[in-house]
Design a protein around this motif. Structure first.
Motif, mmCIF file in Angstrom:
data_model
loop_
_atom_site.group_PDB
_atom_site.id
_atom_site.type_symbol
_atom_site.label_atom_id
_atom_site.label_comp_id
_atom_site.label_asym_id
_atom_site.label_seq_id
_atom_site.Cartn_x
_atom_site.Cartn_y
_atom_site.Cartn_z
ATOM 1 N N HIS A 156 0.825 -1.214 0.000
ATOM 2 C CA HIS A 156 0.000 0.000 0.000
ATOM 3 C C HIS A 156 0.854 1.257 0.000
ATOM 4 O O HIS A 156 0.494 2.248 -0.636
ATOM 5 C CB HIS A 156 -0.965 -0.002 1.184
ATOM 6 N N THR A 175 -8.886 3.542 0.530
ATOM 7 C CA THR A 175 -8.509 2.230 0.000
ATOM 8 C C THR A 175 -7.732 1.432 1.037
ATOM 9 O O THR A 175 -7.979 0.241 1.224
ATOM 10 C CB THR A 175 -7.656 2.402 -1.278
ATOM 11 N N GLN A 198 -9.382 -2.074 2.361
ATOM 12 C CA GLN A 198 -8.763 -3.355 2.034
ATOM 13 C C GLN A 198 -8.069 -4.000 3.237
ATOM 14 O O GLN A 198 -7.477 -5.073 3.096
ATOM 15 C CB GLN A 198 -7.776 -3.178 0.891
#
Length: 107
Positions: free
Chosen positions: A42, A51, A55
């Motif tokens: 990430h 996001t 996630q």
């Protein structure tokens, strides 16, 4: 805002107080359920906070125990779920920078 933009600021903040990047990573992994590879992915992909948290494998069940004030706002009273997770992370990083023991930070 990109998580990868804020992450180095977290690290700088704690390193100025004698703590380490590994401790920052440990806190983030505890909160989100990411392993180190997932966290690094990430950061490398410049994921935004939405996001990053969407996630996350598993937000830790003890997040309700995180209480206190960040930027004048009580983290337990933040109405927006995404902003609350961001504030939880901010609070944990603040506790690390203030010298709190890891065992107490990771409730």
């Amino acid at each position: 805002m990109a998580f990868s933009t804020v992450y180095p600021l977290y690290v700088q903040k704690v390193e100025r107080k004698g703590r380490t990047k590994d401790e920052v990573d440990q806190i983030i992994r505890w909160l989100t359920g990411y392993d180190q590879a997932g966290l690094d992915t990430h950061i490398g992909q410049h994921s935004d906070f939405k996001t990053f948290f969407a996630q996350a494998p598993a937000i830790h069940p003890n997040t309700a125990l995180i209480k206190g004030v960040v930027c004048g706002v009580r983290v337990e009273d933040v109405p927006d779920p995404l902003m609350q997770k961001i504030r939880y992370l901010d609070k944990l990083i603040d506790e690390l920078a203030k010298g709190k023991a890891m065992e107490k930070i990771l409730r």
